[in-house]
Design an enzyme around this catalytic site. Structure first.
Site, PDB file in Angstrom:
ATOM      1  N   HIS A  27       0.832  -1.199   0.000  1.00 37.68           N
ATOM      2  CA  HIS A  27       0.000   0.000   0.000  1.00 37.68           C
ATOM      3  C   HIS A  27       0.868   1.251   0.000  1.00 37.68           C
ATOM      4  O   HIS A  27       0.449   2.308  -0.483  1.00 37.68           O
ATOM      5  CB  HIS A  27      -0.920   0.025   1.231  1.00 37.68           C
ATOM      6  CG  HIS A  27      -2.001  -1.002   1.189  1.00 37.68           C
ATOM      7  ND1 HIS A  27      -1.834  -2.277   1.665  1.00 37.68           N
ATOM      8  CD2 HIS A  27      -3.264  -0.946   0.710  1.00 37.68           C
ATOM      9  CE1 HIS A  27      -2.947  -2.963   1.504  1.00 37.68           C
ATOM     10  NE2 HIS A  27      -3.837  -2.176   0.925  1.00 37.68           N
ATOM     11  N   ASP A  70      -4.306  -5.880  -8.253  1.00 33.96           N
ATOM     12  CA  ASP A  70      -4.623  -5.216  -7.002  1.00 33.96           C
ATOM     13  C   ASP A  70      -4.861  -3.737  -7.347  1.00 33.96           C
ATOM     14  O   ASP A  70      -4.645  -3.306  -8.491  1.00 33.96           O
ATOM     15  CB  ASP A  70      -3.466  -5.384  -6.013  1.00 33.96           C
ATOM     16  CG  ASP A  70      -3.913  -5.257  -4.558  1.00 33.96           C
ATOM     17  OD1 ASP A  70      -5.024  -4.745  -4.317  1.00 33.96           O
ATOM     18  OD2 ASP A  70      -3.140  -5.657  -3.669  1.00 33.96           O
TER      19      ASP A  70
END
Length: 440
Positions: free
Chosen positions: A274, A345
């Site tokens: 992230h 993702d």
């Protein structure tokens, strides 16, 4: 020979096989819809035998593929996407990001950009009534865009702390409970996991969702793993494999599209994608032994979709995020035999934040769906321009979109034959309690 060279050679073989397979599907469907008989034409003296062609033509369109849809549904999807404009085709490979809670606004975005769907996060959620209004508006927007199949309406609902419908849908324990249940009692533990996934899937369908971004197939390494942790079923690849396969079977039975993540495995990474691009120095042998078993088990259980990680895999594609690396998609398809939907993702994560045109790079690498780009409208424009300029071939994007449409046709069929019970929430609560009891 390096892994990259071997993967390139295997990729050429895969493309040859895929071309043959698609041709076979189209022959079969053409024969079915034209009312052909299955009887072979007589072979003229001296003429080459066409036995193999007629064998292909006799393929039943209701034959299921290894990832859910039937032969006929894939052929139908291929026909649908072949007729799309560039703008429509570009939209059909994007699952958009939306910042807000207004059902009308997000539905307008889906319709005008022809998006495959929307990923709904906790930031889009107010209460149950608003969630139902949003999914209903998005479903209607897809119909208004001329589609005969539902949109991709997905949500991260793994259980534990990654549950974006907290307070609206039933709260299940983190997926580590699945591994604990199986470790405690293999057969009954697997059934508890399957029932939990089944109940989750039905409850999501009741709220209007068609996809769930779960289960997590990553094998954690424990305390050194800052990202996955209890989202993983186990530190034992064999236990994680059993849990992942059981969850896929439960979601399949519920008629919701599951998404096995994050290929080829994020559990051994010691930094968070992230925020940054984690470098995984595992050898190919280590990845094969530690990370791949849950994905292999999920594919064996007919997983419809696999989510690609944003990892720098030194042994496979050094310096390139896995979600943008052709070698990683080839590992998934050639070595593990996966033929379903490969979804990235989120393209808004820090791991690929500095990548130029990640959407185009992902499509060229082998992605079928682009998840949550930073700017959905701009990404739609970029993919459309790339199609027109030849920076990504129409053939590649049609292949991707056809897989997405086919799995949505599968969802539509299974959902129609599997009604959601009126007491779905009560059943989900019972399944959550049963999983917790089996684990602890």
């Amino acid at each position: 020979m390096t892994f990259s060279e071997a993967a390139r050679d295997a990729g050429s073989l895969r493309r040859m096989r895929t071309t043959h397979r698609v041709a076979s599907l189209l022959i079969a469907s053409a024969c079915v819809f034209a009312g052909c008989t299955s009887q072979a034409d007589p072979v003229q003296p001296g003429a080459p035998s066409n036995e193999s062609s007629h064998a292909e033509a006799r393929v039943d369109p209701d034959t299921p593929l290894g990832w859910g849809p039937t032969v006929g549904e894939l052929a139908q999807a291929q026909a649908i996407v072949a007729d799309l404009t560039d703008e429509e085709l570009a939209g059909q490979v994007i699952v958009g990001r939306y910042l807000g809670t207004d059902p009308v606004e997000v539905a307008t975005m889906l319709r005008e950009q022809h998006l495959a769907g929307i990923s709904i996060t906790s930031g889009n959620v107010v209460d149950e009534a608003q969630v139902r209004a949003m999914t209903a508006a998005l479903t209607q927007a897809a119909k208004d865009d001329g589609r005969s199949y539902p949109p991709v309406l997905g949500v991260d609902q793994e259980g534990g702390y990654v549950s974006h419908l907290r307070g609206i849908a039933t709260e299940f324990p983190a997926f580590t409970a699945a591994g604990a249940a199986i470790s405690a009692d293999g057969a009954s533990g697997r059934e508890a996991v399957r029932q939990a996934a089944y109940a989750t899937g039905l409850e999501l369908r009741d709220l209007g969702f068609t996809w769930v971004f779960a289960p997590v197939a990553d094998v954690t390494i424990g305390a050194a793993d800052p990202t996955i942790g209890t989202r993983s079923a186990s530190e034992d690849p064999a236990i994680a494999a059993k849990a992942t396969a059981a969850a896929v079977r439960g979601f399949d039975a519920a008629g919701v599209v599951s998404t096995v993540k994050h290929f080829p495995g994020h559990g051994a990474a010691t930094s968070d994608s992230h925020d940054t691009l984690p470098v995984l120095d595992s050898t190919l042998a280590e990845i094969t032994a530690h990370d791949l078993p849950p994905f292999e088990a999920a594919i064996g259980a007919h997983a419809p979709a696999v989510m690609m990680s944003h990892l720098d895999l030194s042994a496979i594609a050094p310096g390139v995020p896995a979600s943008l690396a052709p070698e990683v998609y080839k590992l998934l398809r050639d070595e593990l035999g996966f033929e379903g939907v490969a979804i990235t993702d989120s393209l808004g994560m820090g791991a690929i934040g500095g990548t130029f045109k990640p959407a185009v790079a992902a499509l060229n690498a082998g992605a079928d769906l682009l998840l949550m780009p930073v700017n959905t409208l701009e990404t739609h424009r970029v993919v459309t321009v790339a199609l027109r300029a030849g920076d990504v071939s129409r053939e590649r994007v049609e292949e991707a979109a056809a897989r997405v449409v086919a799995v949505q046709l599968w969802h539509q069929r299974v959902a129609a034959s599997t009604p959601v019970p009126v007491d779905v929430s009560a059943r989900a609560q019972q399944a959550a309690l049963a999983l917790s009891a089996a684990a602890y």
